[in-house]
Motif scaffolding. Structure first.
Motif, PDB file in Angstrom:
ATOM      1  N   ALA A   1     -12.757  15.525  -8.168  1.00 57.62           N
ATOM      2  CA  ALA A   1     -12.097  14.580  -9.074  1.00 57.62           C
ATOM      3  C   ALA A   1     -12.023  13.172  -8.487  1.00 57.62           C
ATOM      4  O   ALA A   1     -11.624  12.236  -9.175  1.00 57.62           O
ATOM      5  CB  ALA A   1     -10.695  15.081  -9.407  1.00 57.62           C
ATOM      6  N   GLY A   2     -12.383  13.019  -7.210  1.00 59.35           N
ATOM      7  CA  GLY A   2     -12.362  11.690  -6.593  1.00 59.35           C
ATOM      8  C   GLY A   2     -11.368  11.533  -5.465  1.00 59.35           C
ATOM      9  O   GLY A   2     -11.221  10.452  -4.913  1.00 59.35           O
ATOM     10  N   GLY A   3     -10.664  12.614  -5.096  1.00 55.67           N
ATOM     11  CA  GLY A   3      -9.730  12.557  -3.975  1.00 55.67           C
ATOM     12  C   GLY A   3     -10.457  12.698  -2.651  1.00 55.67           C
ATOM     13  O   GLY A   3     -11.661  12.963  -2.607  1.00 55.67           O
ATOM     14  N   GLU A   4      -9.710  12.501  -1.570  1.00 59.57           N
ATOM     15  CA  GLU A   4     -10.287  12.552  -0.225  1.00 59.57           C
ATOM     16  C   GLU A   4      -9.398  13.406   0.674  1.00 59.57           C
ATOM     17  O   GLU A   4      -8.182  13.243   0.683  1.00 59.57           O
ATOM     18  CB  GLU A   4     -10.339  11.127   0.327  1.00 59.57           C
ATOM     19  N   LEU A   5     -10.017  14.317   1.421  1.00 58.69           N
ATOM     20  CA  LEU A   5      -9.249  15.123   2.368  1.00 58.69           C
ATOM     21  C   LEU A   5      -8.901  14.293   3.594  1.00 58.69           C
ATOM     22  O   LEU A   5      -9.739  13.550   4.094  1.00 58.69           O
ATOM     23  CB  LEU A   5     -10.047  16.335   2.829  1.00 58.69           C
ATOM     24  N   VAL A   6      -7.676  14.440   4.079  1.00 60.07           N
ATOM     25  CA  VAL A   6      -7.303  13.858   5.361  1.00 60.07           C
ATOM     26  C   VAL A   6      -7.889  14.740   6.460  1.00 60.07           C
ATOM     27  O   VAL A   6      -8.415  14.253   7.447  1.00 60.07           O
ATOM     28  CB  VAL A   6      -5.760  13.739   5.485  1.00 60.07           C
ATOM     29  N   ALA A   7      -7.789  16.038   6.280  1.00 59.63           N
ATOM     30  CA  ALA A   7      -8.371  17.019   7.199  1.00 59.63           C
ATOM     31  C   ALA A   7      -8.601  18.310   6.419  1.00 59.63           C
ATOM     32  O   ALA A   7      -7.959  18.547   5.391  1.00 59.63           O
ATOM     33  CB  ALA A   7      -7.453  17.272   8.385  1.00 59.63           C
TER      34      ALA A   7
ATOM     35  N   THR B   1      -5.064  10.715  -2.937  1.00 58.25           N
ATOM     36  CA  THR B   1      -5.540  10.362  -4.265  1.00 58.25           C
ATOM     37  C   THR B   1      -6.451   9.137  -4.137  1.00 58.25           C
ATOM     38  O   THR B   1      -6.462   8.480  -3.091  1.00 58.25           O
ATOM     39  CB  THR B   1      -4.351  10.011  -5.182  1.00 58.25           C
ATOM     40  N   PRO B   2      -7.190   8.796  -5.190  1.00 57.47           N
ATOM     41  CA  PRO B   2      -8.048   7.604  -5.107  1.00 57.47           C
ATOM     42  C   PRO B   2      -7.272   6.314  -4.807  1.00 57.47           C
ATOM     43  O   PRO B   2      -7.829   5.372  -4.281  1.00 57.47           O
ATOM     44  CB  PRO B   2      -8.709   7.544  -6.489  1.00 57.47           C
ATOM     45  N   TRP B   3      -5.979   6.274  -5.121  1.00 57.97           N
ATOM     46  CA  TRP B   3      -5.184   5.067  -4.843  1.00 57.97           C
ATOM     47  C   TRP B   3      -4.384   5.177  -3.554  1.00 57.97           C
ATOM     48  O   TRP B   3      -3.642   4.288  -3.189  1.00 57.97           O
ATOM     49  CB  TRP B   3      -4.267   4.717  -6.020  1.00 57.97           C
ATOM     50  N   GLY B   4      -4.535   6.303  -2.803  1.00 56.95           N
ATOM     51  CA  GLY B   4      -3.973   6.408  -1.474  1.00 56.95           C
ATOM     52  C   GLY B   4      -2.714   7.229  -1.295  1.00 56.95           C
ATOM     53  O   GLY B   4      -2.253   7.405  -0.177  1.00 56.95           O
TER      54      GLY B   4
ATOM     55  N   SER C   1       0.845  -1.193   0.000  1.00 59.60           N
ATOM     56  CA  SER C   1       0.000   0.000   0.000  1.00 59.60           C
ATOM     57  C   SER C   1       0.881   1.244   0.000  1.00 59.60           C
ATOM     58  O   SER C   1       2.045   1.181   0.405  1.00 59.60           O
ATOM     59  CB  SER C   1      -0.880   0.018   1.254  1.00 59.60           C
ATOM     60  N   PRO C   2       0.334   2.406  -0.404  1.00 67.28           N
ATOM     61  CA  PRO C   2       1.114   3.644  -0.372  1.00 67.28           C
ATOM     62  C   PRO C   2       1.578   3.970   1.050  1.00 67.28           C
ATOM     63  O   PRO C   2       0.900   3.638   2.027  1.00 67.28           O
ATOM     64  CB  PRO C   2       0.135   4.708  -0.867  1.00 67.28           C
ATOM     65  N   ALA C   3       2.732   4.640   1.144  1.00 70.73           N
ATOM     66  CA  ALA C   3       3.268   5.063   2.438  1.00 70.73           C
ATOM     67  C   ALA C   3       2.348   6.106   3.064  1.00 70.73           C
ATOM     68  O   ALA C   3       1.654   6.844   2.369  1.00 70.73           O
ATOM     69  CB  ALA C   3       4.666   5.650   2.258  1.00 70.73           C
ATOM     70  N   ARG C   4       2.365   6.161   4.393  1.00 70.73           N
ATOM     71  CA  ARG C   4       1.627   7.173   5.137  1.00 70.73           C
ATOM     72  C   ARG C   4       2.633   8.170   5.693  1.00 70.73           C
ATOM     73  O   ARG C   4       3.821   7.873   5.795  1.00 70.73           O
ATOM     74  CB  ARG C   4       0.862   6.520   6.281  1.00 70.73           C
ATOM     75  N   PRO C   5       2.182   9.366   6.073  1.00 73.87           N
ATOM     76  CA  PRO C   5       3.118  10.337   6.618  1.00 73.87           C
ATOM     77  C   PRO C   5       3.900   9.859   7.840  1.00 73.87           C
ATOM     78  O   PRO C   5       4.925  10.431   8.171  1.00 73.87           O
ATOM     79  CB  PRO C   5       2.230  11.545   6.938  1.00 73.87           C
ATOM     80  N   SER C   6       3.469   8.794   8.499  1.00 75.69           N
ATOM     81  CA  SER C   6       4.220   8.267   9.638  1.00 75.69           C
ATOM     82  C   SER C   6       5.292   7.263   9.223  1.00 75.69           C
ATOM     83  O   SER C   6       6.071   6.813  10.059  1.00 75.69           O
ATOM     84  CB  SER C   6       3.257   7.612  10.641  1.00 75.69           C
ATOM     85  N   ASP C   7       5.342   6.905   7.938  1.00 70.20           N
ATOM     86  CA  ASP C   7       6.329   5.942   7.459  1.00 70.20           C
ATOM     87  C   ASP C   7       7.629   6.639   7.074  1.00 70.20           C
ATOM     88  O   ASP C   7       7.637   7.830   6.738  1.00 70.20           O
ATOM     89  CB  ASP C   7       5.785   5.190   6.233  1.00 70.20           C
TER      90      ASP C   7
END
Length: 163
Positions: free
Chosen positions: A105-111, A132-135, A76-82
């Motif tokens: 466009a299909g993205g998602e806000l973290v905050a 992004t839609p893929w993370g 899976s894509p890395a997260r900001p804690s990685d």
């Protein structure tokens, strides 16, 4: 940026960020790049195939190279804690409009967008993380006002030239 589907990712980045395709370096339908030499050159896991590759340009700023890769051990894509490169930031003039476009466009806000803090703080300076839609995490940031750091150094964060 490695993506699950080159065409879907390209379409999302065009709709969300106004990215424009420049060229396809490896086109779908061509023989995928694979084998020991490619694995060594690109540090790929054995058995990985590079299926398609496209270069995009975002406004008058950065290029983003997309790779569609098939691998037996894809994570899976890395997260900001990685550790490692886990997000990139894009300057936007109007963060609210950029967020609206990104989500449409299909993205998602973290905050929701928040004021920048510390030495980056200033009237109108704000940022937010979005996926992004893929993370993949992208930071949208705007800094129309000088930050406190500008009193300490002649160096400045990159801001695109006015068009």
């Amino acid at each position: 940026m490695t993506v699950p589907n080159l065409d879907d990712a390209s379409r999302f980045l065009e709709e969300a960020l106004g990215a424009k395709p420049i060229y396809d370096d490896v086109k779908r339908g061509q023989t995928p790049m694979k084998g020991a030499l490619v694995e060594r050159q690109l540090d790929l896991v054995a058995g990985t195939s590079l299926v398609a590759m496209r270069m995009l340009r975002v406004a008058n700023g950065p290029g983003i190279e997309l790779f569609e890769v098939q691998s037996p051990h894809q994570q899976s894509p890395a997260r900001p804690s990685d550790l490692g490169l886990q997000h990139f930031g894009l300057y936007v003039d109007d963060i609210d409009a950029a967020v609206e476009r990104f989500v449409a466009a299909g993205g998602e806000l973290v905050a929701a967008p928040a004021p920048t803090i510390g030495v980056e703080a200033g009237p109108g300076n704000a940022y937010c993380y979005a996926k992004t839609p893929w993370g993949t995490v992208i930071e949208l940031i705007t800094h129309p006002s000088p930050g406190a750091y500008e009193k300490e150094t002649p160096l400045r964060r990159w801001t695109p030239p006015a068009v």
